[in-house]
Scaffold this active site. Structure first.
Site, PDB file in Angstrom:
ATOM      1  N   HIS A  65       0.817  -1.226   0.000  1.00 25.67           N
ATOM      2  CA  HIS A  65       0.000   0.000   0.000  1.00 25.67           C
ATOM      3  C   HIS A  65       0.838   1.257   0.000  1.00 25.67           C
ATOM      4  O   HIS A  65       0.337   2.336  -0.295  1.00 25.67           O
ATOM      5  CB  HIS A  65      -0.935  -0.010   1.214  1.00 25.67           C
ATOM      6  CG  HIS A  65      -2.038  -1.024   1.096  1.00 25.67           C
ATOM      7  ND1 HIS A  65      -3.313  -0.693   0.736  1.00 25.67           N
ATOM      8  CD2 HIS A  65      -2.042  -2.377   1.251  1.00 25.67           C
ATOM      9  CE1 HIS A  65      -4.072  -1.780   0.688  1.00 25.67           C
ATOM     10  NE2 HIS A  65      -3.313  -2.819   1.003  1.00 25.67           N
TER      11      HIS A  65
ATOM     12  N   ASP B 186       3.594   9.261  -0.737  1.00 30.45           N
ATOM     13  CA  ASP B 186       2.373   8.540  -0.392  1.00 30.45           C
ATOM     14  C   ASP B 186       2.122   7.459  -1.429  1.00 30.45           C
ATOM     15  O   ASP B 186       2.249   7.726  -2.634  1.00 30.45           O
ATOM     16  CB  ASP B 186       1.185   9.520  -0.366  1.00 30.45           C
ATOM     17  CG  ASP B 186       0.195   9.195   0.739  1.00 30.45           C
ATOM     18  OD1 ASP B 186       0.042   8.015   1.065  1.00 30.45           O
ATOM     19  OD2 ASP B 186      -0.424  10.135   1.265  1.00 30.45           O
TER      20      ASP B 186
HETATM   21  C1  GDG Z   1      -2.098   3.791   3.252  1.00 29.80           C
HETATM   22  C2  GDG Z   1      -1.065   4.447   2.322  1.00 29.80           C
HETATM   23  C3  GDG Z   1      -2.721   4.343   0.452  1.00 29.80           C
HETATM   24  C4  GDG Z   1      -8.521   9.910   7.797  1.00 29.80           C
HETATM   25  N1  GDG Z   1      -8.923  10.619   8.890  1.00 29.80           N
HETATM   26  C5  GDG Z   1     -10.122  10.126   9.228  1.00 29.80           C
HETATM   27  C6  GDG Z   1     -10.462   9.110   8.342  1.00 29.80           C
HETATM   28  N2  GDG Z   1      -9.466   8.998   7.472  1.00 29.80           N
HETATM   29  C7  GDG Z   1      -9.476   8.053   6.344  1.00 29.80           C
HETATM   30  C8  GDG Z   1      -9.481   8.756   5.014  1.00 29.80           C
HETATM   31  C9  GDG Z   1      -8.938   7.672   4.091  1.00 29.80           C
HETATM   32  C10 GDG Z   1      -7.983   6.904   5.006  1.00 29.80           C
HETATM   33  O1  GDG Z   1      -8.333   7.245   6.353  1.00 29.80           O
HETATM   34  C11 GDG Z   1      -6.545   7.337   4.799  1.00 29.80           C
HETATM   35  O2  GDG Z   1      -6.115   6.774   3.594  1.00 29.80           O
HETATM   36  P1  GDG Z   1      -4.874   7.384   2.798  1.00 29.80           P
HETATM   37  O3  GDG Z   1      -4.790   6.652   1.513  1.00 29.80           O
HETATM   38  O4  GDG Z   1      -5.087   8.835   2.598  1.00 29.80           O
HETATM   39  O5  GDG Z   1      -3.598   7.203   3.698  1.00 29.80           O
HETATM   40  P2  GDG Z   1      -2.971   6.038   4.680  1.00 29.80           P
HETATM   41  O6  GDG Z   1      -3.782   5.885   5.913  1.00 29.80           O
HETATM   42  O7  GDG Z   1      -1.563   6.446   4.907  1.00 29.80           O
HETATM   43  O8  GDG Z   1      -3.050   4.687   3.823  1.00 29.80           O
HETATM   44  C12 GDG Z   1      -1.775   5.255   1.237  1.00 29.80           C
HETATM   45  C13 GDG Z   1      -3.645   3.603   1.424  1.00 29.80           C
HETATM   46  O9  GDG Z   1      -2.890   2.895   2.408  1.00 29.80           O
HETATM   47  C14 GDG Z   1      -4.521   2.594   0.671  1.00 29.80           C
HETATM   48  O10 GDG Z   1      -3.749   1.742  -0.128  1.00 29.80           O
HETATM   49  O11 GDG Z   1      -3.487   5.155  -0.398  1.00 29.80           O
HETATM   50  O12 GDG Z   1      -0.809   5.803   0.341  1.00 29.80           O
HETATM   51  O13 GDG Z   1      -0.175   5.269   3.070  1.00 29.80           O
HETATM   52  O14 GDG Z   1      -9.943   6.812   3.660  1.00 29.80           O
HETATM   53  O15 GDG Z   1     -10.789   9.214   4.704  1.00 29.80           O
HETATM   54  N3  GDG Z   1     -11.612   8.415   8.383  1.00 29.80           N
HETATM   55  C15 GDG Z   1     -12.476   8.749   9.381  1.00 29.80           C
HETATM   56  N4  GDG Z   1     -12.195   9.733  10.301  1.00 29.80           N
HETATM   57  C16 GDG Z   1     -11.054  10.448  10.255  1.00 29.80           C
HETATM   58  O16 GDG Z   1     -10.837  11.366  11.076  1.00 29.80           O
HETATM   59  N5  GDG Z   1     -13.639   8.087   9.463  1.00 29.80           N
END
Ligand code: GDG
Length: 469
Positions: free
Chosen positions: A158, A366
């Site tokens: 990821h 990322d």
């Molecule tokens: C890893 C990789 C890759 C965030 N704050 C809250 C909340 N979130 C949710 C977001 C989003 C998820 O968490 C974060 O996903 P990201 O992709 O932005 O980043 P990582 O957590 O670092 O994820 C990344 C991912 O895996 C998938 O393969 O894209 O590059 O680092 O969905 O909305 N959700 C809630 N409350 C919050 O305060 N409910």
């Protein structure tokens, strides 16, 4: 079709797979429901050795078994807090300066992987297809192969896969890549990550990559592929709209008193470029006084991994920056940065995205960045906000309707904010349409189904862990 076995560091609960949890849980659960199978991993609990050894705990939901185990304090410290999050995470995000390497932690990481793999074996059937997720579990297939398992096993990373010169900073880099060679299919978020892996194989492991993409390394043959993780955009659009007249949105609107809104949401992590983002916003207020009092940045950043020292540091740095900038530009009725260190309900977040004029998503590195995709999906097509996105997010390769920025260039980011704030409706709509088309073409279902269909079609190899070199 054989059953599907999913292994990830954390397992979603059956309730999470149905409610408003992140799309990933919902996407993976969809595949499990179709094929039947097991979702296996850590429960998130730290437990005594006796309780850990008694696991896994099984919970049945239709054709899907949720199988979880607890970790002992030592295992948690070495495998999760140590090698996974204090070595692999920083180095894979090009932050060697924040990484440490401890032999005991690495040994613990391998030991926990072997222990988890051993626990899974009794749940396996001969024609199961096994899908392992993320950096915590690199040695998982090797551990299964050591116990004679020849099922098809795929791995999806990821996070970014670093350029070889960066990976070399982890002393057992070769063992890690050898462990990866025990999979049948390796999935990466972007072509850059895939290329970095191929580069390591050919330049540092005396392996080969043929023109049709077959990798031969450490005595094994494997396939690699790029599978861009997505979201279900229409579901997000629908939920964001449904929530837009709720109390929290009305309260936010009222408190903004007509000011423009910039929204950012990230786990509180140093890879997300939060400090750089605050400074770019400061530049906007500094260089364009007309925006002072007229634009607000809302940064939601729920803390994660708060028992890892580098995460305590980023929290302090960010509090300092928010305080400093607010001290400089606040008025009696205006606070430029609203910094919220807490978790929000998923649909609430999407409706806040919909209310804003800019989504400001600027990671330093990322894998994909799902927030960028969620921001786009949540917009009102009649009056969409503009996504300002870092070139270092995997999503930048797909979202050509975004304004792309280099997160190390504060003035460049400030210029992009200016442009977005002043962008006419027709240009915003055009960009939104381009981004939405990309999201629909490659949604979460496409990601999941293309990975699994490729995994199910690789030839089964009878070899174990390969001979090495
Ligand atoms: C890893 C990789 C890759 C965030 N704050 C809250 C909340 N979130 C949710 C977001 C989003 C998820 O968490 C974060 O996903 P990201 O992709 O932005 O980043 P990582 O957590 O670092 O994820 C990344 C991912 O895996 C998938 O393969 O894209 O590059 O680092 O969905 O909305 N959700 C809630 N409350 C919050 O305060 N409910």
């Amino acid at each position: 079709m054989g059953r599907l076995i999913v292994v990830s560091n954390r397992v979603a609960t059956p309730t999470e797979t149905k409610g408003s949890a992140g799309g990933l849980a919902v996407g993976v659960f969809g595949a499990l429901k179709d094929a039947g199978g097991v979702w296996f991993g850590w429960s998130g609990d730290v437990v005594s050795e006796t309780v850990a050894n008694a696991g896994p705990t099984l919970e049945q939901d239709g054709a899907v078994t949720f199988a979880t185990v607890g970790l002992t304090r030592k295992d948690y410290d070495q495998y999760y807090r140590g090698f996974s999050n204090a070595t692999l995470w920083p180095v894979f995000h090009y932050r060697n300066d924040l990484a440490r390497y401890e032999r005991e932690e690495y040994a613990g990481y391998r030991r926990v992987n072997a222990w988890l793999a051993h626990k899974l074996i009794r749940l396996l059937e001969p024609d199961d297809v096994i899908w392992i997720h993320d950096y915590h579990l690199i040695p998982f297939a090797e551990a299964l192969r050591n116990e004679g398992i020849t099922n098809r096993i795929g791995f999806f990373l990821h996070i970014p896969f670093p350029a070889p010169q960066i990976l070399l900073n982890i002393p057992p880099h070769e063992e890690l890549v050898k462990s990866l060679s025990c999979y049948d299919l390796l999935g990466f978020q972007t072509a850059t990550d895939q290329l970095a892996f191929h580069d390591y194989v050919t330049r540092h492991a005396r392996g080969t990559v043929s023109a049709d993409g077959l990798v031969e390394a450490f005595g094994r043959k494997l396939r690699t592929g790029v599978y861009r993780i997505g979201v279900f955009p229409d579901e997000i659009a629908e939920q964001a709209k449904r929530y837009e007249s709720r109390q929290h949105v009305l309260e936010l609107k009222q408190s903004l008193e007509g000011r423009k809104l910039i929204m950012s949401v990230d786990r509180l992590d140093y890879s997300k470029g939060l400090v750089e983002r605050f400074r770019a916003f400061e530049q906007l207020l500094e260089r364009s006084p007309e925006w002072r009092g007229n634009v607000t940045l809302v940064q939601i950043a729920p803390p994660t991994r708060s028992d890892v020292a580098t995460y305590q540091k980023i929290r302090q740095d960010l509090e300092y920056e928010a305080g400093r900038i607010n001290g400089r530009y606040s008025g009696l009725d205006y606070t430029p940065i609203r910094y919220l260190n807490q978790q929000y309900d998923r649909w609430k977040l999407m409706s806040l995205f919909r209310e804003s004029q800019i989504g400001f998503v600027t990671p330093l590195h990322d894998g994909m960045n799902l927030v960028a995709k969620e921001y786009v999906a949540a917009q009102n097509p009649d009056d969409p906000g503009v996504l300002v996105l870092s070139i270092f997010a995997g999503a930048a390769a797909e979202l050509s309707g975004a304004l792309l920025v280099n997160p190390h260039d504060a003035i460049g980011m400030c210029d992009a904010l200016q442009r977005a704030l002043q962008m006419p409706l027709d240009a915003r709509q055009r960009r939104h349409e381009i981004n939405m088309a990309a999201l629909r073409k490659n949604d979460l279902g496409v990601w999941r189904d293309s990975f699994l269909s490729d995994l199910r079609s690789v030839p089964v190899q009878q070899t174990g862990t390969g001979g090495g070199r």
